[in-house]
Design a protein around this motif. Structure first.
Motif, PDB file in Angstrom:
ATOM      1  N   CYS A  54       0.850  -1.188   0.000  1.00  0.00           N
ATOM      2  CA  CYS A  54       0.000   0.000   0.000  1.00  0.00           C
ATOM      3  C   CYS A  54       0.884   1.236   0.000  1.00  0.00           C
ATOM      4  O   CYS A  54       2.086   1.154   0.225  1.00  0.00           O
ATOM      5  N   LEU A  55       0.255   2.348  -0.268  1.00  0.00           N
ATOM      6  CA  LEU A  55       0.984   3.607  -0.271  1.00  0.00           C
ATOM      7  C   LEU A  55       1.378   3.975   1.145  1.00  0.00           C
ATOM      8  O   LEU A  55       0.622   3.730   2.087  1.00  0.00           O
ATOM      9  N   SER A 115      -4.160   4.942   3.958  1.00  0.00           N
ATOM     10  CA  SER A 115      -4.420   5.008   2.517  1.00  0.00           C
ATOM     11  C   SER A 115      -5.815   4.531   2.142  1.00  0.00           C
ATOM     12  O   SER A 115      -6.351   4.916   1.107  1.00  0.00           O
ATOM     13  N   GLY A 116      -6.393   3.651   2.965  1.00  0.00           N
ATOM     14  CA  GLY A 116      -7.722   3.123   2.660  1.00  0.00           C
ATOM     15  C   GLY A 116      -7.733   2.115   1.532  1.00  0.00           C
ATOM     16  O   GLY A 116      -8.786   1.811   0.974  1.00  0.00           O
ATOM     17  N   ALA A 117      -6.552   1.595   1.187  1.00  0.00           N
ATOM     18  CA  ALA A 117      -6.462   0.647   0.075  1.00  0.00           C
ATOM     19  C   ALA A 117      -5.217  -0.217   0.232  1.00  0.00           C
ATOM     20  O   ALA A 117      -4.295   0.134   0.966  1.00  0.00           O
ATOM     21  N   THR A 130      -5.918   1.817  -7.267  1.00  0.00           N
ATOM     22  CA  THR A 130      -5.961   2.552  -5.996  1.00  0.00           C
ATOM     23  C   THR A 130      -4.651   3.277  -5.697  1.00  0.00           C
ATOM     24  O   THR A 130      -4.565   4.008  -4.722  1.00  0.00           O
ATOM     25  N   GLY A 131      -3.627   3.036  -6.516  1.00  0.00           N
ATOM     26  CA  GLY A 131      -2.304   3.590  -6.262  1.00  0.00           C
ATOM     27  C   GLY A 131      -1.388   2.627  -5.542  1.00  0.00           C
ATOM     28  O   GLY A 131      -0.181   2.850  -5.454  1.00  0.00           O
ATOM     29  N   SER A 132      -1.931   1.541  -5.008  1.00  0.00           N
ATOM     30  CA  SER A 132      -1.115   0.546  -4.307  1.00  0.00           C
ATOM     31  C   SER A 132      -0.171  -0.129  -5.289  1.00  0.00           C
ATOM     32  O   SER A 132      -0.559  -0.433  -6.415  1.00  0.00           O
ATOM     33  N   PHE A 161      -2.574 -10.372  -9.031  1.00  0.00           N
ATOM     34  CA  PHE A 161      -2.786  -9.340  -8.022  1.00  0.00           C
ATOM     35  C   PHE A 161      -4.276  -9.083  -7.853  1.00  0.00           C
ATOM     36  O   PHE A 161      -5.080  -9.364  -8.750  1.00  0.00           O
ATOM     37  N   LEU A 162      -4.617  -8.545  -6.695  1.00  0.00           N
ATOM     38  CA  LEU A 162      -5.951  -8.036  -6.415  1.00  0.00           C
ATOM     39  C   LEU A 162      -5.752  -6.641  -5.819  1.00  0.00           C
ATOM     40  O   LEU A 162      -4.995  -6.481  -4.862  1.00  0.00           O
ATOM     41  N   ASP A 163      -6.417  -5.660  -6.376  1.00  0.00           N
ATOM     42  CA  ASP A 163      -6.339  -4.296  -5.877  1.00  0.00           C
ATOM     43  C   ASP A 163      -7.615  -4.048  -5.082  1.00  0.00           C
ATOM     44  O   ASP A 163      -8.723  -4.297  -5.583  1.00  0.00           O
ATOM     45  N   CYS A 164      -7.469  -3.585  -3.850  1.00  0.00           N
ATOM     46  CA  CYS A 164      -8.607  -3.537  -2.930  1.00  0.00           C
ATOM     47  C   CYS A 164      -8.743  -2.189  -2.243  1.00  0.00           C
ATOM     48  O   CYS A 164      -7.753  -1.547  -1.897  1.00  0.00           O
ATOM     49  N   GLU A 165      -9.989  -1.812  -2.003  1.00  0.00           N
ATOM     50  CA  GLU A 165     -10.292  -0.687  -1.126  1.00  0.00           C
ATOM     51  C   GLU A 165     -10.637  -1.267   0.242  1.00  0.00           C
ATOM     52  O   GLU A 165     -11.275  -2.328   0.332  1.00  0.00           O
ATOM     53  N   LEU A 166     -10.222  -0.582   1.284  1.00  0.00           N
ATOM     54  CA  LEU A 166     -10.484  -1.048   2.645  1.00  0.00           C
ATOM     55  C   LEU A 166     -11.988  -1.116   2.882  1.00  0.00           C
ATOM     56  O   LEU A 166     -12.710  -0.151   2.657  1.00  0.00           O
TER      57      LEU A 166
END
Length: 160
Positions: free
Chosen positions: A22-23, A65-67, A102-104, A113-118
């Motif tokens: 994450c960021l 970051s929430g992600a 999400t920027g991650s 990969f899986l890109d996720c929001e919290l």
């Protein structure tokens, strides 16, 4: 319950290995942590979870970051696994990565990969259970997954 006995028994259960990224805060580089506690939770909505120690830098970064991104490692990435498993984890310079939606960071040489929001977080003893909603995903290359069993990384036998 003795922690050592619990670890010994749970070590008999083979898992995959992922690096959660994450960021970092504005003036810091991204944060990553190796986990073997990753699993899918729900298909509708698309939810996944992982667990992280409550004092982990990654926990604070995910909150801020929430992600986060889940980088599913390949069998030839044991070094990357170890680099992000230490309390003082590796940096991202020199590692091939690109920002996800999400920027991650997503490692270009991961299997997937899986890109996720919290989505939500729950206390879990000395860890925190983090659930994310998948907003993007992808297969990056073919190969065998990195596995974890009894503190080692055995290769899977592939049946034709």
């Amino acid at each position: 319950m003795e922690a050592r006995a619990l670890r010994e028994v749970c070590g008999r259960y083979p898992t995959g290995v992922a690096v959660i990224t994450c960021l970092g805060s504005e003036d810091e580089e991204p944060v990553g942590v190796t986990v073997n506690s990753f699993t899918s939770v729900s298909l509708d909505p698309a939810l996944v979870l992982f667990c992280v120690h409550r004092e982990s830098r990654a926990l604070a970064a995910v909150r801020a970051s929430g992600a986060f991104a889940v980088n599913i490692l390949a069998s030839d990435q044991a070094g990357l696994c170890r680099a992000f498993a230490r309390r003082d984890t590796a940096g991202f310079s020199g590692l091939p990565h690109e920002p996800a939606r999400t920027g991650s960071p997503v490692f270009g040489d991961a299997l997937a990969f899986l890109d996720c929001e919290l989505h939500s977080m729950f206390p879990g003893g000395d860890h925190v259970i983090i659930i994310g909603e998948v907003v993007d995903l992808g297969l990056l290359r073919e190969g065998q997954p990195l596995t974890f069993f009894r503190s080692a990384h055995p290769r899977l036998e592939v049946l034709a």
